[in-house]
Design a protein around this motif. Structure first.
Motif, PDB file in Angstrom:
ATOM      1  N   LYS A 518      15.884  20.096 -56.849  1.00  0.00           N
ATOM      2  CA  LYS A 518      16.096  19.587 -55.631  1.00  0.00           C
ATOM      3  C   LYS A 518      16.513  20.517 -54.497  1.00  0.00           C
ATOM      4  CE  LYS A 518      19.217  16.107 -53.465  1.00  0.00           C
ATOM      5  NZ  LYS A 518      20.409  15.227 -53.760  1.00  0.00           N
ATOM      6  N   PRO A 519      15.635  20.596 -53.254  1.00  0.00           N
ATOM      7  CA  PRO A 519      15.854  21.581 -52.409  1.00  0.00           C
ATOM      8  C   PRO A 519      17.348  21.855 -51.973  1.00  0.00           C
ATOM      9  CG  PRO A 519      14.168  20.320 -51.623  1.00  0.00           C
ATOM     10  CD  PRO A 519      14.886  19.513 -53.008  1.00  0.00           C
ATOM     11  N   ARG A 520      17.671  23.041 -51.707  1.00  0.00           N
ATOM     12  CA  ARG A 520      18.976  23.335 -51.174  1.00  0.00           C
ATOM     13  C   ARG A 520      18.859  23.374 -49.671  1.00  0.00           C
ATOM     14  NH1 ARG A 520      19.177  22.642 -56.643  1.00  0.00           N
ATOM     15  NH2 ARG A 520      20.569  23.944 -57.553  1.00  0.00           N
ATOM     16  N   GLU A 521      19.618  23.184 -48.880  1.00  0.00           N
ATOM     17  CA  GLU A 521      19.521  23.173 -47.433  1.00  0.00           C
ATOM     18  C   GLU A 521      20.890  23.693 -46.787  1.00  0.00           C
ATOM     19  OE1 GLU A 521      19.491  18.889 -45.680  1.00  0.00           O
ATOM     20  OE2 GLU A 521      17.675  19.376 -46.466  1.00  0.00           O
ATOM     21  N   ALA A 522      20.537  24.122 -45.431  1.00  0.00           N
ATOM     22  CA  ALA A 522      21.689  24.484 -44.460  1.00  0.00           C
ATOM     23  C   ALA A 522      21.169  24.206 -43.212  1.00  0.00           C
ATOM     24  CB  ALA A 522      22.525  25.829 -44.619  1.00  0.00           C
ATOM     25  N   VAL A 523      22.377  24.171 -42.021  1.00  0.00           N
ATOM     26  CA  VAL A 523      21.886  23.865 -40.923  1.00  0.00           C
ATOM     27  C   VAL A 523      22.378  24.920 -40.069  1.00  0.00           C
ATOM     28  CG1 VAL A 523      22.272  22.381 -38.904  1.00  0.00           C
ATOM     29  CG2 VAL A 523      21.615  21.429 -41.171  1.00  0.00           C
ATOM     30  N   VAL A 524      21.631  25.398 -39.018  1.00  0.00           N
ATOM     31  CA  VAL A 524      22.241  26.468 -38.097  1.00  0.00           C
ATOM     32  C   VAL A 524      21.945  25.863 -36.693  1.00  0.00           C
ATOM     33  CG1 VAL A 524      21.618  28.771 -36.907  1.00  0.00           C
ATOM     34  CG2 VAL A 524      21.298  28.462 -39.602  1.00  0.00           C
ATOM     35  N   GLU A 525      23.021  25.967 -35.874  1.00  0.00           N
ATOM     36  CA  GLU A 525      23.276  25.496 -34.489  1.00  0.00           C
ATOM     37  C   GLU A 525      22.505  26.473 -33.433  1.00  0.00           C
ATOM     38  OE1 GLU A 525      23.586  22.604 -33.089  1.00  0.00           O
ATOM     39  OE2 GLU A 525      23.741  21.529 -35.038  1.00  0.00           O
ATOM     40  N   LEU A 526      21.748  26.341 -32.556  1.00  0.00           N
ATOM     41  CA  LEU A 526      21.202  27.394 -31.569  1.00  0.00           C
ATOM     42  C   LEU A 526      21.712  26.838 -30.317  1.00  0.00           C
ATOM     43  CD1 LEU A 526      19.722  29.851 -30.717  1.00  0.00           C
ATOM     44  CD2 LEU A 526      17.573  28.683 -30.740  1.00  0.00           C
ATOM     45  N   ILE A 527      22.452  27.599 -29.326  1.00  0.00           N
ATOM     46  CA  ILE A 527      22.807  27.263 -28.242  1.00  0.00           C
ATOM     47  C   ILE A 527      21.991  28.173 -27.118  1.00  0.00           C
ATOM     48  CG2 ILE A 527      24.470  26.902 -26.498  1.00  0.00           C
ATOM     49  CD1 ILE A 527      26.391  26.019 -28.798  1.00  0.00           C
ATOM     50  N   VAL A 528      21.173  27.703 -26.193  1.00  0.00           N
ATOM     51  CA  VAL A 528      20.658  28.734 -25.403  1.00  0.00           C
ATOM     52  C   VAL A 528      21.225  28.317 -23.940  1.00  0.00           C
ATOM     53  CG1 VAL A 528      18.461  29.372 -24.405  1.00  0.00           C
ATOM     54  CG2 VAL A 528      18.489  28.550 -26.886  1.00  0.00           C
ATOM     55  N   GLN A 529      21.803  29.455 -23.392  1.00  0.00           N
ATOM     56  CA  GLN A 529      22.280  29.378 -22.094  1.00  0.00           C
ATOM     57  C   GLN A 529      21.125  30.028 -21.153  1.00  0.00           C
ATOM     58  OE1 GLN A 529      25.595  32.062 -22.347  1.00  0.00           O
ATOM     59  NE2 GLN A 529      27.088  30.558 -23.134  1.00  0.00           N
ATOM     60  N   TYR A 530      21.238  29.435 -19.900  1.00  0.00           N
ATOM     61  CA  TYR A 530      20.394  29.864 -18.904  1.00  0.00           C
ATOM     62  C   TYR A 530      21.167  29.804 -17.484  1.00  0.00           C
ATOM     63  CZ  TYR A 530      19.812  24.549 -18.794  1.00  0.00           C
ATOM     64  OH  TYR A 530      20.035  23.253 -18.749  1.00  0.00           O
ATOM     65  N   PRO A 531      20.657  30.309 -16.621  1.00  0.00           N
ATOM     66  CA  PRO A 531      21.139  30.702 -15.186  1.00  0.00           C
ATOM     67  C   PRO A 531      21.070  29.443 -14.556  1.00  0.00           C
ATOM     68  CG  PRO A 531      19.757  32.538 -15.622  1.00  0.00           C
ATOM     69  CD  PRO A 531      19.487  31.540 -16.816  1.00  0.00           C
ATOM     70  N   PRO A 532      21.989  29.003 -13.586  1.00  0.00           N
ATOM     71  CA  PRO A 532      21.849  27.889 -12.828  1.00  0.00           C
ATOM     72  C   PRO A 532      20.224  27.727 -12.128  1.00  0.00           C
ATOM     73  CG  PRO A 532      23.949  29.088 -12.374  1.00  0.00           C
ATOM     74  CD  PRO A 532      22.984  30.106 -13.118  1.00  0.00           C
ATOM     75  N   CYS A 604      22.709  32.650  -1.420  1.00  0.00           N
ATOM     76  CA  CYS A 604      23.653  32.109  -1.915  1.00  0.00           C
ATOM     77  C   CYS A 604      23.451  32.495  -3.578  1.00  0.00           C
ATOM     78  CB  CYS A 604      23.743  30.646  -1.826  1.00  0.00           C
ATOM     79  SG  CYS A 604      25.013  29.698  -2.691  1.00  0.00           S
ATOM     80  N   ASN A 605      24.244  33.357  -4.204  1.00  0.00           N
ATOM     81  CA  ASN A 605      24.141  33.471  -5.585  1.00  0.00           C
ATOM     82  C   ASN A 605      25.228  32.474  -6.192  1.00  0.00           C
ATOM     83  OD1 ASN A 605      22.273  35.536  -5.164  1.00  0.00           O
ATOM     84  ND2 ASN A 605      23.900  37.046  -4.883  1.00  0.00           N
ATOM     85  N   VAL A 606      24.536  31.679  -7.111  1.00  0.00           N
ATOM     86  CA  VAL A 606      25.419  30.490  -8.233  1.00  0.00           C
ATOM     87  C   VAL A 606      25.331  31.322  -9.513  1.00  0.00           C
ATOM     88  CG1 VAL A 606      25.873  28.391  -8.829  1.00  0.00           C
ATOM     89  CG2 VAL A 606      24.773  28.742  -6.671  1.00  0.00           C
ATOM     90  N   ILE A 607      26.626  31.820  -9.794  1.00  0.00           N
ATOM     91  CA  ILE A 607      26.801  32.714 -11.210  1.00  0.00           C
ATOM     92  C   ILE A 607      27.122  31.836 -12.361  1.00  0.00           C
ATOM     93  CG2 ILE A 607      27.215  34.953 -11.974  1.00  0.00           C
ATOM     94  CD1 ILE A 607      27.632  35.456  -8.880  1.00  0.00           C
ATOM     95  N   ASN A 608      26.647  32.079 -13.481  1.00  0.00           N
ATOM     96  CA  ASN A 608      27.322  31.607 -14.750  1.00  0.00           C
ATOM     97  C   ASN A 608      27.357  32.585 -15.609  1.00  0.00           C
ATOM     98  OD1 ASN A 608      24.756  31.070 -15.860  1.00  0.00           O
ATOM     99  ND2 ASN A 608      25.015  28.882 -16.386  1.00  0.00           N
ATOM    100  N   GLU A 609      27.811  32.586 -17.071  1.00  0.00           N
ATOM    101  CA  GLU A 609      27.624  33.515 -18.042  1.00  0.00           C
ATOM    102  C   GLU A 609      26.175  33.994 -18.246  1.00  0.00           C
ATOM    103  OE1 GLU A 609      29.585  32.285 -21.604  1.00  0.00           O
ATOM    104  OE2 GLU A 609      31.366  31.245 -20.309  1.00  0.00           O
ATOM    105  N   ALA A 610      25.245  33.111 -18.100  1.00  0.00           N
ATOM    106  CA  ALA A 610      23.745  33.556 -18.328  1.00  0.00           C
ATOM    107  C   ALA A 610      23.147  34.246 -17.310  1.00  0.00           C
ATOM    108  CB  ALA A 610      22.926  32.260 -18.809  1.00  0.00           C
ATOM    109  N   GLY A 611      23.669  34.224 -16.093  1.00  0.00           N
ATOM    110  CA  GLY A 611      22.930  34.865 -15.087  1.00  0.00           C
ATOM    111  C   GLY A 611      23.237  34.356 -13.711  1.00  0.00           C
ATOM    112  N   THR A 612      22.229  34.336 -12.909  1.00  0.00           N
ATOM    113  CA  THR A 612      22.376  33.973 -11.411  1.00  0.00           C
ATOM    114  C   THR A 612      21.221  33.205 -10.975  1.00  0.00           C
ATOM    115  OG1 THR A 612      23.553  36.007 -10.924  1.00  0.00           O
ATOM    116  CG2 THR A 612      22.642  34.814  -9.082  1.00  0.00           C
ATOM    117  N   GLY A 613      21.587  31.855 -10.240  1.00  0.00           N
ATOM    118  CA  GLY A 613      20.497  31.418  -9.499  1.00  0.00           C
ATOM    119  C   GLY A 613      20.585  31.511  -7.884  1.00  0.00           C
TER     120      GLY A 613
END
Length: 922
Positions: A518-532, A604-613
């Protein structure tokens, strides 16, 4: 009465669009059919030109679209935004209905359509058939034969048959019947000649002539077929086996010969892979495939055709030997619910290989390098109906310590020539089933858009199985487009990760190269941040001085959605910054009272952790382009036999929203020539929205076409950098001693006087232009050169005179380098004055090898011009240059060490081409 006419003209200057389609290319025919449908016919290969003539104001936007026609016709996928639809070398698939749509926001869009019929005629083809059930080898006496003529065409074909020189018609010969055309989807229009009970005179040359009634000048086309008592359908033979099994790299030759057929058949080769391999060679009936590869395997067919009966076809299959993708899996005792290998229990080792051809596949087993034969405790099976093709099993019954070791599965092909595949499987006390875990800190995994990320699952056990990765949160493909990706080290590497890849990823053990449990399995969460992501990305905002300007930068989406801060900048100077209000999705910056210093690029630069819009606003006070007015009734008039005139009419877009227009610069040139002729059209007072302005163009030569451009001149945005030949309507004073010269460093004479003059324009460009005085001979000391600006109108007229004269800031850059530099003067010349008063600005002598800026406030009381005067010094090293002349409303600001200067480009211009009696927007 005059007032009433003026009022009507102003009122009518906004109008909904109307559309009319005309053809300007070569047409075979343009017909008006029922329901006023227009049909435009053209021959295949000609150039289609359709022009959409529109009226309406503001100027409607025009778009050509198409329905019908071939799916592969690229015109279906896009629209053409232009008055003239131009298709060179039109194809038959490009026929259909073309629509011209015009809209300007007033009323409903105007739409007209025209049907384009593409005419063509291909060479006809004659095919010969016998009646069904009769002998097919030869056309014996007392047999009925059909000759069918087919030609692709538009419009439908008319066919005529000839036997030798004799014209065959229905009823002219009792042994001949001619069928009228009928239509089938595959054959198109056809016409059939039936020869009943063949007679000796029927063996002759038959010609079929196809005609489209000489439409579009398309000539008739014909074909000849010779019918004899030996006429027969083709037959062929392949001198090869079927199938042909070969090793990769071998050269394969397929030989096809004709065994019958009159006239002699033509042989062609086709492949089940859509087309023959690129390296294949066809010579006569022989097809040669050098150094064949697995991709070139497939069915190859020889086809023989002589237009008699049906084509003959023989096929063979080429099989290219291959061994690939060897895998194994271990199944613990299938009769007990246990995932581990135990002494005294059963163990099954399975081995799978993909082979071509599969029937040639053979397996053998080794234990510790020695051949293993099937026995009561070591059962080798290759024909088990429950296992996949290409699979062998080794069942070890009652496992003992002596059974521990390395088992090798060897796969080979009977034909030989292909390397064997060997797969080693180690069975020992350390052979244990797998286990999967996610390393600490590896889930959730946070990455920025565009990064390379590695999702990781740790797999233990011996042997280590293949890890399969898939999406766990939704039915979605993996980054490579497949639903599952394999990994041999437990790592999934994603290059250039995007926001759409955010989510849960499942890693699980595969049965391959490991335990079949019976297969063993696990789950990995990926969160991709992107600028505004913000809007608007870019916006031009035009506004007059003294008025408010509100700029709004809106956040559409971002991750993390908690935006940290914003910054407002003018050029690179920080204006305002702060934390973003979580309750709002936008930030505003307001200029309460716009002045000249407020023009420029706001960011106008709108800035979050991922970069700038970034939102960008270009704030300017320049006038909008004028809109040419096309609703004028008969704007052309005859003047003299070879001369005509044109009444140019236009309105000004939003004249009250920006700087006041004091004049228009009118440029006109003959199409095909380089030189522009310019003049100024003054404006008295202010321009109202929708006001119709006119100017008569005269002395236009028949039948030439002219290009016209109209540029608003505003105060305070007059700027001339001398980049164009007309030099912004500056003129040379006719009463001076010599002229200013326009040049750039790139066009400068190589024999120029050294040690004087600039090496580039004010911006430092070698290609940029400036004006200068050349002080070499025959010039002498004291000679004067004067450059006179166009006429500028002052603020709106007051019938009682101007009590508070308006102020203007006159500026320019100058270059005065050389030991013989004379004097540069600037004068104000007002309307009605014969000469200028004393200079408002003056500079003399060597000022160094650099461009300097001069600015002076002037206070004219009426329309005025500015004059720049260069005076030659005592020698030839006295060249003086000027560049970037500006005139701005208001007093000159006090000089600032940090003040930056730069170029302002000319306002956008509209162009119109006048062609005969048609007015076309360019």
């Amino acid at each position: 009465m005059t007032r009433m006419l003026t009022h009507i003209m102003l009122f009518s200057s906004t109008a909904p669009p109307t559309v009319r389609i005309i053809h300007s290319g070569h047409a075979c025919n343009v017909e008006e059919e029922r329901h006023t449908e227009r049909v435009y016919t053209i021959r295949e290969g000609e150039t289609l030109e359709l022009t959409c003539l529109v009226t309406g104001h503001p100027r409607p936007q025009i778009r050509w679209t198409k329905t019908a026609g071939s799916v592969s016709d690229r015109f279906q996928d896009s629209s053409v935004f232009n008055e003239t639809l131009h298709i060179a070398k039109i194809l038959r698939t490009q026929g259909g209905r073309y629509y011209c749509k015009a809209e300007n926001g007033l009323g409903s869009p105007a739409i007209k359509s025209i049907r384009v019929d593409v005419y063509y005629l291909d060479d006809p083809v004659v095919t010969v058939h016998q009646s069904i059930g009769e002998a097919k080898e030869q056309f014996y006496y007392e047999r009925t034969v059909f000759l069918r003529c087919v030609a692709s065409s538009n419009p439908p074909v008319r066919y005529s048959w000839h036997r030798g020189r004799e014209v065959l018609t229905q009823g002219s010969d009792k042994g001949v019947e001619i069928y009228e055309p009928f239509f089938t989807q595959l054959q198109g229009e056809t016409k059939i000649l039936k020869l009943k009970n063949l007679r000796p005179q029927d063996y002759a040359n038959y010609s079929c002539i196809a005609s489209v009634r000489n439409v579009c000048g398309i000539p008739d086309r014909s074909v000849i077929f010779r019918l004899t008592n030996k006429t027969a359908s083709p037959s062929i033979k392949l001198l090869v086996e079927d199938p042909i099994v070969v090793n990769p790299g071998q050269t394969v030759s397929l030989v096809c010969i004709t065994t019958g057929g009159e006239p002699p058949p033509t042989l062609t080769w086709v492949s089940s892979n859509d087309s023959l391999p690129q390296r294949s060679v066809v010579k006569g009936g022989t097809l040669t495939l050098p150094a064949i590869t697995s991709d070139e395997a497939g069915v190859y067919s020889c086809v023989a055709s002589n237009n008699v009966g049906n084509p003959a076809k023989k096929s063979t299959t080429i099989v290219v030997r291959a061994l690939k993708k060897g895998r194994f899996w271990i199944t613990p005792d299938p009769y007990h619910n246990d995932d581990n290998i135990q002494i005294g229990r059963e163990v099954k080792i399975s081995c799978q290989v993909e082979a071509t051809p599969p029937e040639e596949l053979t397996f053998s087993w080794l234990k510790n390098g020695r051949a293993l034969r099937s026995s009561e405790r070591m059962v080798i099976t290759q024909t088990d109906p429950d296992i996949s093709p290409g699979t062998t099993n080794l069942d070890i019954i009652d496992l003992k310590f002596t059974d521990f070791g390395t088992y090798t599965c060897v796969a080979a092909l009977k034909g030989g020539g292909i390397p064997e595949i060997s797969i080693d499987v180690n069975i020992s006390s350390t052979t244990v089933p797998p286990n999967l875990t996610v390393p600490r800190g590896k889930s959730p995994l946070v990455a920025r858009e565009g990064d390379t990320v590695e999702l990781e699952c740790l797999v233990s056990g011996k042997p280590k199985p293949i890890i399969l990765w898939s999406r766990a949160d939704k039915e979605a493909p993996m980054p490579d487009g497949s639903m599952q990706m394999e990994s041999y080290d437990g790592v999934l590497r994603i290059v250039n990760v995007s926001r759409e890849m955010t989510g849960s990823y499942r890693c699980q053990t595969s049965q391959y190269n490991g335990f079949n449990v019976k297969p063993r399995e696990a789950v990995v969460e990926l969160i991709v941040q992107y600028p505004p992501t913000v809007e608007p990305v870019y916006m031009e905002m035009r506004q007059g001085l003294g008025r408010p300007v509100v700029m709004t930068c809106r956040v559409l989406r971002a991750h993390p959605s908690r935006v940290l801060r914003f910054e407002w900048l003018l050029s690179n100077r920080l204006l305002h910054a702060g934390a973003f209000d979580a309750q709002r999705d936008e930030t505003e910056y307001t200029i309460r009272n716009l002045n000249r210093d407020g023009w420029g690029e706001y960011t106008c630069n709108v800035i979050n952790e991922a970069g700038t819009g970034k939102c960008t606003f270009q704030v300017t006070g320049k006038a909008y382009p004028p809109e040419f007015y096309y609703d004028t009734y008969s704007p052309l008039w005859q003047n003299r036999p070879r001369v005509y005139g044109f009444k140019l009419q236009w309105t000004q877009m939003n004249p009250n929203a920006v700087d006041r227009i004091v004049a228009y610069r009118l440029g006109i040139r003959q199409v095909g020539l380089q030189r522009w002729w310019e003049q100024e059209i003054p404006v008295d007072g202010t321009i109202n929205k929708g006001e119709l302005m006119t100017h008569n163009l005269t002395e236009l030569i028949k039948p030439e076409s002219y290009e016209v451009r109209l540029t608003p001149i505003t105060l305070p945005t007059f700027h001339c950098s001398f980049e164009e030949e007309p030099i912004c309507m500056f003129t040379q004073d006719k009463n001076d001693d010599f002229d200013w010269i326009r040049q750039s460093a790139a066009t400068r004479d190589t024999k120029y006087t050294p040690n004087t003059g600039p090496s580039g324009d004010h911006s430092g460009s070698k290609q940029g232009f400036y004006m200068y005085i050349e002080t070499s001979r025959p010039r002498k000391e004291g000679d004067q050169a004067r450059l006179v600006s166009p006429l500028f109108n002052v603020a709106p007229k007051n019938p009682y005179g101007i009590t508070n004269p308006p102020a203007y800031c006159f500026g320019f850059f100058f270059h005065m380098y050389g030991k013989h530099i004379g004097t540069l003067n600037a004068f104000l010349k007002q309307k009605g004055q014969m000469t200028s008063e004393g200079p408002v600005w003056s500079q003399s002598g060597n000022q160094g090898y650099l461009w300097k800026q001069a600015k002076v406030s002037i206070h004219p009381t009426t329309s005025f011009q500015v004059v720049l005067e260069g005076i030659r010094g005592p020698g030839i090293e006295g060249d003086i240059a000027i560049d970037d002349v500006t005139l701005e409303e208001g007093e000159c600001p006090p000089p600032s060490k940090n003040r930056k200067t730069g170029h302002r480009k000319w306002p956008a211009i509209d162009k119109v081409i006048l062609v005969g009696r048609q007015t076309l927007l360019l």
